[in-house]
Design an enzyme around this catalytic site. Sequence first.
Site, PDB file in Angstrom:
ATOM      1  N   GLU A  72       7.683   1.368  -2.341  1.00 35.19           N
ATOM      2  CA  GLU A  72       7.386   2.215  -3.267  1.00 35.19           C
ATOM      3  C   GLU A  72       6.893   3.707  -2.663  1.00 35.19           C
ATOM      4  O   GLU A  72       7.212   4.542  -3.528  1.00 35.19           O
ATOM      5  CB  GLU A  72       6.356   1.604  -4.416  1.00 35.19           C
ATOM      6  N   PHE A 134      -1.756 -12.497 -12.473  1.00 34.81           N
ATOM      7  CA  PHE A 134      -0.901 -12.452 -11.315  1.00 34.81           C
ATOM      8  C   PHE A 134      -0.319 -10.901 -11.243  1.00 34.81           C
ATOM      9  O   PHE A 134       0.210 -10.573 -12.254  1.00 34.81           O
ATOM     10  CB  PHE A 134       0.322 -13.455 -11.339  1.00 34.81           C
ATOM     11  N   GLN A 135      -0.525 -10.181 -10.174  1.00 33.71           N
ATOM     12  CA  GLN A 135      -0.170  -8.848 -10.078  1.00 33.71           C
ATOM     13  C   GLN A 135      -0.629  -7.857 -10.888  1.00 33.71           C
ATOM     14  O   GLN A 135       0.184  -6.947 -11.522  1.00 33.71           O
ATOM     15  CB  GLN A 135       1.386  -8.700  -9.877  1.00 33.71           C
ATOM     16  N   LYS A 184       4.394  -5.053 -19.736  1.00 37.06           N
ATOM     17  CA  LYS A 184       5.561  -5.897 -20.059  1.00 37.06           C
ATOM     18  C   LYS A 184       6.152  -5.974 -21.670  1.00 37.06           C
ATOM     19  O   LYS A 184       7.053  -5.862 -21.801  1.00 37.06           O
ATOM     20  CB  LYS A 184       5.484  -7.044 -19.184  1.00 37.06           C
ATOM     21  N   MET A 499      -0.815  15.627  17.418  1.00 37.44           N
ATOM     22  CA  MET A 499      -2.075  16.328  16.935  1.00 37.44           C
ATOM     23  C   MET A 499      -3.337  15.584  17.334  1.00 37.44           C
ATOM     24  O   MET A 499      -4.368  16.074  17.596  1.00 37.44           O
ATOM     25  CB  MET A 499      -1.963  16.689  15.256  1.00 37.44           C
TER      26      MET A 499
END
Length: 621
Positions: A72, A134-135, A184, A499
């Site tokens: 993502e 969940f999630q 959802k 760096m």
Amino acid sequence: MTSTPVRVQPTTPESHPVIQRATGAFALIDSLKRHEVKHIFGYPGGAILPIYDELYRAEAAGDVQHILVRHEQGAAHAADGYARATGKVGVCFGTSGPGATNLVTGIATAQMDSIPMVVITGQVARAAIGSDAFQETDIFGITLPIVKHSYVARDPNQIADIVAEAFYIARTGRPGPVLIDVPKDVGLEAFDYVPVNPHSVKLRGYKPTVKGNPRQINHAINLMRQAERPLMYVGGGAITAGAHNEVRQLAEYFQIPVTTTLMGKGAFDEHHPLAVGMLGMHGTAYANFAVSECDLLIAIGARFDDRVTGKLDEFASRAKVIHIDIDPAEVGKNRVPNVPIVGDVRQVLMDLLRRLQEQSQPPSPQQTRTWCDRINRWRQDYPLLVPSYEGMLSPQEVIVELGRQAPQAFYTTDVGQHQMWAAQFLKNGPRRWISSAGLGTMGYGMPAAMGVKVALPHEEVICISGDASFQMNIQELGTLAQYGIAAKTVIINNGWQGMVRQWQQTFFEERYSSSNMEVGMPDFELLSQAYGVKGMLVTSRDQLSAAIDEMLATQGPVVMDVRVRKDENCYPMVAPGKSNAQMLGLPEVTSQRPIETLQCSTCGTENPSSHSFCPACGAKL
């Protein structure tokens, strides 16, 4: 935005709008289509599946293309690059929980650099919110500090309005990312859907100032007429506003030298005789000397960032300041200006130029000639150098050759030494320089290039990366291969977090703690081939030119691993806490003309008399 805007109900495009029975997911995808969204970057998951199911139908109809990333974060960076290259709003999807949290770095990157994005996340069903389902994560709360605005769509009837508002907020005023979190069951719920006209959105309490105050504009003109050592300091706001023509006209009218920030690269043609390049920590010596010596600083769409200013109280300490910016929060935040002008950069400059034409009082051609001659002397004495080593390539050589062969390409970068070298040596046009400036996000370059190439398939797109940065989002090679996205990546490979190594060498007595990347370094050529992407390896100077030519001639994506000198440092460099006049790594003076010198009373160093500060110790001369 810190407060929730009050909605004014948008009108529909039809006199008698057609009401249809539809789901929240349909309303979302249809609204995106009405905003002319052609590409979406994302990754599906359970909570966002109703939206992806509707997206499936839209893709089958040829209305929109979804680019399936491998992580993502890659979706957020791709949408970001898409937006920077086009000026349009970039769109990305992620599901709930880890899908949403994986977007966070990309959202923060866009927020720091004022990039318009709409980020859509799935969420658990409304009844489960707050139950540690969940999630489930509170992505609305997590992202509050790093978005311009955010929504939770708790009613499918709100979706069309929310999408219209999100796009309006993302692209107007100072742009930024807007989050829409969709439970959802909201995506699944059927309702009577009425489309919304994307061009009819108005929000009470949110009305960015576009026109500059006429009195302040006149005051600014008076200061410009009086200045003997003016300098224009141009940031990313000039790119966002599309003000490069106005910047050039103002610079040429008064013969004002122009320096740009990392975000402002491309706002002024760096081949122009008035261009002095980038200023700041790794800016050109002549830009940093100029900002230290100027008597008028005209800040245009810039925010006086610490990497630009160095020691703030010594930044342009002898100068009066004009600050033009659309965000009133930035005006006076770090430096209080003598003339603040809040407004759209392009609109303000257009009004200013119009007033100059009305006044018909052209400046004297001698007004800034001595000042420009002085800057040109610094340019001659302290040029950017391209070292050449026997038996090994320097990173600078690679960047210069890329710029020679592909001068009009869109360049993205990752973050580190390679980014600074690219900023020093590449001289491309507006929106063709795309780099994570504010957040400094390693792993940004390749997915951003992916977004640029999707948006502009007929343009050459090149990512300049480092061996450490490239591995941050290396999985997006799979996305390039799947869709045949012909972005090219050049890895400046020195086997270090470059760096970090430079700072450890310079400021931490060469204690190289966890910065060497050679152990476990993959073979990038073979790894690219494993993904189905052409891989190349360059190890010597005599291979470089032909290899770049081959890379550019290749139709698909390419990864070119270029092995360079391991301990090359990026100079000039302004050390933390020092003024811009105190630069490390300045070249020896190359001018053959006699130079008047002054001895520093603090450290005894001989300095050109044109300096006000001793570069060795920072003392005033």
